[in-house]
Structure formats: C-alpha cells, structure tokens
Scaffold this active site. Sequence first.
Site, short mmCIF file in Angstrom:
data_model
loop_
_atom_site.label_atom_id
_atom_site.label_comp_id
_atom_site.label_asym_id
_atom_site.label_seq_id
_atom_site.Cartn_x
_atom_site.Cartn_y
_atom_site.Cartn_z
N ASP A 1 -6.46 -67.35 59.21
CA ASP A 1 -6.89 -68.66 59.69
C ASP A 1 -6.68 -69.69 58.58
O ASP A 1 -6.23 -69.38 57.49
CB ASP A 1 -8.35 -68.61 60.12
N HIS B 1 -1.74 -60.53 61.72
CA HIS B 1 -2.57 -61.61 62.26
C HIS B 1 -2.66 -62.69 61.18
O HIS B 1 -3.56 -62.71 60.34
CB HIS B 1 -3.96 -61.08 62.63
N ASP C 1 0.23 -52.48 64.66
CA ASP C 1 0.95 -53.64 64.12
C ASP C 1 1.17 -54.64 65.24
O ASP C 1 2.22 -54.66 65.89
CB ASP C 1 2.29 -53.17 63.52
N GLU D 1 -4.99 -58.22 60.27
CA GLU D 1 -5.10 -59.52 59.62
C GLU D 1 -4.85 -59.35 58.12
O GLU D 1 -4.90 -58.24 57.58
CB GLU D 1 -6.49 -60.15 59.84
#
Length: 543
Positions: A156, A467, A509, A518
């Site tokens: 993020d 991710h 994956d 992530e």
Amino acid sequence: MSVQVNQLGYLPDGDKLAVSTGQGNQSFRLVSQEGEVIFTGFSSELKFWEPAGEQVSLADFSELQQPGAYQLQVEGSDPIAVQIGEDVFEQIHDAAIKAYYFNRASVQLTPEFAGAWARPAGHPDDRVRVHASAASAERPAGTEIAGPKGWYDAGDYNKYIVNSGVSTYTLLQAWNDFEDFYRQRHWQIPESANELPDLIDEILWNLEWMRAMQDPHDGGVYHKLTTLNFAAAVMPHEATAQRYVVQKTTAAALNYAAVMASASRVFEDFTQQHPGLADDYRQSAELAWQWAVENPGVIYQQPEDVSTGAYGDQQLEDEFSWAAAELYLATGNADYLQAFFARDKEIKEASWSHVAALGYYSLATSDSLSGEDKQRVIQRIVSAADKMLAQHQQSAYGVAMVEEDFVWGSNGVALNKAVLVYQAWQLSGEQGYLQVAQGLLDYVLGRNPTGYSYVTGYGHKTPMHIHHRQSEADDISEPVPGWLAGGPQPGWQDECSYPSRLPAKSYVDDWCSYSTNEVTINWNAPLVYLLAAFSSDSQQESP
C-alpha cells in the site's frame, strides 16, 4: 521426487545442502559445465518435516569449495543448476536494498535509476491534515502539516512509524556491522554520486520523513501518515485521496526515540555532510522518550473513519527497553541503562511488535558496556540463539523454522531469526550459529517446499504477482525486483485460493494473496542485513 536448492548459490566455505522429497539414501553428484564429475555422495535417510507434511532427505555437498557453475544430479530427479562463488549474494543484495528506492514517496523515479519501473512522483505529502484523533490545542483537527519523503510501507501507499522503526534500525545495524562493505557498494540511486554511502542516503530518505512525524510542541509522534482507506491498484501518482496523520501513540514515540538515537550515533561520522543532524536526532529522541514516559499507555485505537493498517500493540515494555538502550548509547546517561535493565528478560527474534532484541544487539556490539552488564546482554542473545540452533539441528529440512513460525510474514520470521543467530555468531564465534543463519537464508532463496526463491527477479522460480500496487498497476509483466514475498502461512485472511493448508506450503503467487504474497519494508530489512553479512569480508573472520 523434487529437489530444492538455494537458487542464488552457495559460498565456497559455507554449508551446501539440497533437499529431496520422497526417497532417502539417494546417490547424487555435482557435474561441471565441462561434464566432469566433481563431487559424489549419498543423501541422508528420510526424515519427516511436519510444517510441510513431507518425508525429506538432505544432500550435503559442503566439502565442495571450488567456485563454479554445476549441475546437481540426484538419482531419480532432473538435474538442477547450482552456483558456488564468493559473490553469489551481491547482486541480490543490491536489488533488495534498491527495493526501498522503488518504494520512495514524494519523488519521480526516472529511467536512469529505475529502468523499466520508472514512474511519476506520487504523494508529495506537503499538505497532510491532522486527523481528529491526533488533534491538539496547537494543531487542531484539519491543520495542514508537511510529511514528505519516506518509504511506502508495503503493497500500500501509507507510511507507519512502528513498522518503519524496526526496518530503519535493521538497515542502520547493517551499516554498523558491515561498514567496510557499504562504503564501497553502490546500486545506482540518484544520490550515488554524492559524498555519502548509498545505504546512508537511502536511510536518510526515511529518517527525514520520520523526523516530520514528531509534533514539535510536545515531542509526541504520530502513529501513521495515511489515507482514510487503502488505495485501489493504481500507480502512486493516481492515488490522490487526502492524507492524514493519525493519533500520537506510545509505541510510535518509543520507536521514533530508538531509531533517532541510533541514527544520531551513525551521523556523528557525517557531520561534515550534515552538520548538526546528529545533535538534532538525539535531542528529538529524548523529547519523544519524555512524551512516552508521561504517556506510557497510549495504545493505538483505529478511528471509525480509518481502515488502513493499524500496527496496534498492547505490550510496550519491549519498546521502552529498546528505546532506553539506544538512548543510553546516544547520550551516555546511566538513567537510560537503568531503565533498560529494569526490563531485562528473555528475547526472541525481532518483529514490528517485538523489538526488545534490537536494544540487546546495539548494547552487545558497543564498547559503552562492559563487565557483568555486557555479559548479561550477550547471554540473552546467545540463549535465544541456542534455541534456534536446536531447532536447526532437529529439523529434517535443516532450517530453524517450526510450525508456530508460519505466521503472516513467515519469511520475515525466518530472516529475523537469522539476524539473531548471526549476532550470536559475531559475539561468540560458535560456528553452529552461522550454519543456522545460512540454513534460513537458503530456505528463503529456494530450499523450501514451494520451490520458490521468494525474492522477485532472483532465482529460477520467483514470485511474479506480488501484492504490491506499483507492480500490479504498471504495464510491465515482471514485478519490481528485489522484494521479498511474505511467505507461506495457513491463516488465509484473504479470499485467495491456496494449494495446501500445511503451514510451509500454504502460499500462492497471486495479487489477491495479501496474506502470503505482499511485500513490506520490514521483511526486506533483515534480508538486506543477511545478504550483506554473507557478502562481507567480516563473514569470513571469527570474532
């Protein structure tokens, strides 16, 4: 039958193990590129490794020390490439630390330095609002402040002091332990031509953001700088929602105090390039400590309108311990040492929520402590390392990972264990600790039940769909290189589909798997440390 190896290679003087499944006592050999049989042997008897539910056998070719490219041929399986050399970890090291450059906020990544992963600048963070949870008389809700730079925390685009703390410290410790290696190491970042080593430049990018997270009016530190909700899978410059600083917490203040105190010692060596910076960091660290002492139990509480990462921690004694150790080393004030020893107890590998070990690392390798105090600190590290040595010796896989280690970020657990046993090796010279560290690094780089080298772009089978918003949102098939995937764990906190519930095999994956695929700055940090350790000349020397 499958055979798994460290896909990056092995050091000439180090342990060299391969794992095969299904059959034991198998003949194996290593063959040179010219077809010459260089080494032969038999694998061990089968032994059950519970985290993977597998019967496995170890092929040990540690006696082969001649650098070169080989084919490992195990009876009943396809040949597999094996590399032996002094420099097998140097390129992947540079990629693992350059991953931080790729995750920089507030700056354009140009093709000169980012290659195919160039992108526009995102998140200038020059008009961040004070959230209601962080409001004070001097800075009421809605006040605009600046908090630029820093690293995006993970997949993020938010920035969290608590996770940033353990990450930044680990990189600072890599500098402290492997300074000679880093003084001559460059990986092409915009600052590579300046007078600072690249590692210090990269750390400084994040320290400058952390410094902005302290409220100058009272010394408290905001827990995070974030949007109210996670961004979609878009590039940084397309994620334009308003950003906020959210709640001051004791954990944030203590993480900040520890890192700034540690950084103040490092920047004493760079006063010519940055005059006054070491003093500023030290003073701000003491202010944060004072705020924490006056507010010892301010636990992060997620506001109703915020849904990004919490990094909540109910137990803060380890943060007090770590900050006290770093402040003692930065100031020489014995009151801090007393505060540290008041919290002395057994330690474990570090993580964002268990940081006590970090203070022990700093004290154990410092000349500021001596006598019984020094031995007490060293014994805590050695005692924890002995438990990991026992796990390594009992493991069918030759890796100090047990079922309870397969939590969110299990690869980070593996590497933080490796950092701890490496510290023990530096202090004691006990060769077994070095073997434990090597086994854990091997595990992350391919000698594991999934057959993945978990670092993007390095190995013959690596994650392609991490991710990580930048990797998902760009138009490049390969992910940003150098990132360590979180690794297998059976929690299944997302809605992804997994091939197995077995702890060491519960990995996929896929972008959807934020619980196993992530990436984060705190998992890459011990990877950088270990790769520097095994690439540094100091690794070859006994204490």
